[in-house]
Design a protein around this motif. Structure first.
Motif, PDB file in Angstrom:
ATOM      1  N   GLN A   1      26.997  56.711  58.757  1.00 43.07           N
ATOM      2  CA  GLN A   1      28.143  56.514  57.870  1.00 43.07           C
ATOM      3  C   GLN A   1      29.277  55.765  58.565  1.00 43.07           C
ATOM      4  O   GLN A   1      30.226  55.319  57.907  1.00 43.07           O
ATOM      5  N   LEU A   2      29.176  55.619  59.882  1.00 42.06           N
ATOM      6  CA  LEU A   2      30.200  54.887  60.631  1.00 42.06           C
ATOM      7  C   LEU A   2      29.723  53.478  61.025  1.00 42.06           C
ATOM      8  O   LEU A   2      30.324  52.836  61.876  1.00 42.06           O
ATOM      9  N   ILE A   3      28.644  53.021  60.391  1.00 43.55           N
ATOM     10  CA  ILE A   3      28.191  51.641  60.595  1.00 43.55           C
ATOM     11  C   ILE A   3      28.644  50.818  59.392  1.00 43.55           C
ATOM     12  O   ILE A   3      28.261  51.102  58.248  1.00 43.55           O
ATOM     13  N   PHE A   4      29.481  49.836  59.657  1.00 45.86           N
ATOM     14  CA  PHE A   4      30.079  49.036  58.583  1.00 45.86           C
ATOM     15  C   PHE A   4      29.600  47.587  58.692  1.00 45.86           C
ATOM     16  O   PHE A   4      29.684  46.979  59.761  1.00 45.86           O
ATOM     17  N   ARG A   5      29.094  47.079  57.578  1.00 49.77           N
ATOM     18  CA  ARG A   5      28.588  45.708  57.549  1.00 49.77           C
ATOM     19  C   ARG A   5      29.741  44.755  57.247  1.00 49.77           C
ATOM     20  O   ARG A   5      30.591  45.033  56.390  1.00 49.77           O
ATOM     21  N   ALA A   6      29.750  43.634  57.933  1.00 45.22           N
ATOM     22  CA  ALA A   6      30.857  42.683  57.789  1.00 45.22           C
ATOM     23  C   ALA A   6      30.373  41.274  58.059  1.00 45.22           C
ATOM     24  O   ALA A   6      29.341  41.065  58.709  1.00 45.22           O
ATOM     25  N   THR A   7      31.113  40.315  57.568  1.00 44.34           N
ATOM     26  CA  THR A   7      30.818  38.926  57.896  1.00 44.34           C
ATOM     27  C   THR A   7      31.168  38.675  59.363  1.00 44.34           C
ATOM     28  O   THR A   7      31.940  39.406  59.975  1.00 44.34           O
ATOM     29  N   PHE A   8      30.596  37.611  59.909  1.00 45.70           N
ATOM     30  CA  PHE A   8      30.676  37.317  61.338  1.00 45.70           C
ATOM     31  C   PHE A   8      31.957  36.553  61.663  1.00 45.70           C
ATOM     32  O   PHE A   8      31.919  35.515  62.333  1.00 45.70           O
TER      33      PHE A   8
ATOM     34  N   PRO B   1      36.759  36.887  61.655  1.00 50.66           N
ATOM     35  CA  PRO B   1      37.894  37.810  61.650  1.00 50.66           C
ATOM     36  C   PRO B   1      38.106  38.517  60.321  1.00 50.66           C
ATOM     37  O   PRO B   1      38.459  39.705  60.298  1.00 50.66           O
ATOM     38  N   GLU B   2      37.890  37.814  59.219  1.00 53.39           N
ATOM     39  CA  GLU B   2      38.088  38.437  57.918  1.00 53.39           C
ATOM     40  C   GLU B   2      37.137  39.613  57.721  1.00 53.39           C
ATOM     41  O   GLU B   2      37.491  40.636  57.123  1.00 53.39           O
ATOM     42  N   GLY B   3      35.922  39.491  58.236  1.00 57.05           N
ATOM     43  CA  GLY B   3      34.983  40.598  58.158  1.00 57.05           C
ATOM     44  C   GLY B   3      35.499  41.820  58.891  1.00 57.05           C
ATOM     45  O   GLY B   3      35.385  42.958  58.411  1.00 57.05           O
ATOM     46  N   GLY B   4      36.086  41.604  60.072  1.00 56.85           N
ATOM     47  CA  GLY B   4      36.661  42.715  60.826  1.00 56.85           C
ATOM     48  C   GLY B   4      37.841  43.340  60.115  1.00 56.85           C
ATOM     49  O   GLY B   4      37.982  44.572  60.070  1.00 56.85           O
TER      50      GLY B   4
END
Length: 335
Positions: A217-224, A226-229
């Motif tokens: 539940q603490l794994i978050f998917r994001a784009t590669f 800064p905006e993803g972060g």
């Protein structure tokens, strides 16, 4: 803008045909008189003519260019990698042509057409999501020297260079756990490439070594990027996480921004760790704890491997794995 001198200009200056001038300048002027050869060389010097190596490649003779395929030229790590390749290649008389995927599959098709056009002497493939397709479509026709970066060793063509992503992942998670963190969020892209799967396995190994659970539940998917972060932080602040592992420094910079927008402090409220140690990492406030990749050595080794293939002085499918190190700065502390 000053007009570029062409071979046609040299031909006009000498009163000879373009074909004659071309053959003389390419070292094939034995059948022409010494007077004609001297006239061409004198005109070349007087006009400041330099051959167009790219054009020469288009007419069937490979020039001195090499293709370098990367995922995204805007990514600071890959921008730095390109510089390291240039530093190593240019003194050897090789001129890198940069091909950036930028998330568009049509770019891959365009690059393949360029490679099949025959202007490159070799390829450095640092975009795992595109490399297999490129190899499959150009290998049989070109038999070019190839070097792969951060990719599966199951590739049968060319040589491979990579870092020890498993150990790197272990170092990051181990660093945080030893500082008292147990609820650690991961910000990862999807899907994971070969090297990132190794890195995730390294994270998991550190958790297992300390008998700490890695909560899915603490794994978050994001784009590669800064905006993803930044966007991942919107979800992380709703959890009990005390530390954040960003997949790279670029994503970590977005994590910094997101925490600032939520009025959170680094490292008092959240520890943050990145990956790559690009130049911006030490200028962030606070300085970013991260994994340093040997960027200069990656570029140098890639060129060395390519040159060895060009010279026929290498074994099939060499694999080099380079070490990494943890750089501790102010973004982490003991809790």
């Amino acid at each position: 803008m000053k007009k570029k001198i062409s071979i046609t200009d040299v031909a006009k200056e000498t009163g000879l045909s373009v074909t004659t001038v071309s053959q003389i300048l390419n070292g094939k002027g034995e059948r022409f008189s010494e007077k004609s050869r001297k006239r061409v060389l004198a005109a070349k010097k007087a006009l400041g003519y330099e051959p167009d190596f790219f054009a020469r490649g288009l007419v069937g003779k490979r020039g001195n260019s090499i293709g370098v395929v990367i995922p995204d030229i805007m990514n600071p790590f890959f921008a730095s990698f390109v510089v390291s390749v240039e530093k190593a290649a240019i003194p050897q008389g090789l001129f890198p042509q940069i091909f950036s995927i930028n998330g568009f599959h049509e770019n891959v098709d365009y690059f393949i057409r360029q490679f099949l056009g025959g202007t490159q002497r070799g390829l450095i493939l640092a975009a795992p999501e595109a490399s297999q397709e490129i190899v499959q479509k150009v290998e049989d026709q070109l038999h070019l020297p190839m070097v792969f970066m951060d990719q599966a060793t199951t590739l049968t063509s060319g040589d491979s260079i990579r870092i020890d992503d498993f150990h790197a992942g272990f170092l990051v998670a181990d660093h945080l756990i030893k500082r008292g963190h147990r609820r650690i969020a991961l910000v990862l892209p999807e899907p994971l490439t070969f090297n990132l799967r190794d890195r995730l396995a390294g994270y998991q190994h550190a958790f297992d070594s300390h008998n700490v659970a890695l909560d899915p539940q603490l794994i978050f998917r994001a784009t590669f990027d800064p905006e993803g972060g930044r966007q991942a932080v919107d979800q992380i602040v709703k959890t009990d996480a005390t530390a954040i592992i960003a997949i790279n420094d670029d994503v970590a910079s977005g994590v910094y921004r997101g925490l600032y927008e939520h009025h959170k402090r680094i490292p008092e409220d959240y520890a943050v760790v990145g990956f790559d140690d690009v130049s911006q990492a030490r200028f962030m406030t606070p300085g970013l704890t991260t994994i340093a990749q040997p960027i200069d050595e990656l570029g140098q080794r890639a060129i060395d491997m390519l040159l060895a293939q060009m010279a026929g002085d290498h074994q099939d499918h060499n694999v080099i794995e380079l070490p990494v190190k943890l750089i501790e700065r102010g973004s982490t502390k003991r809790i």
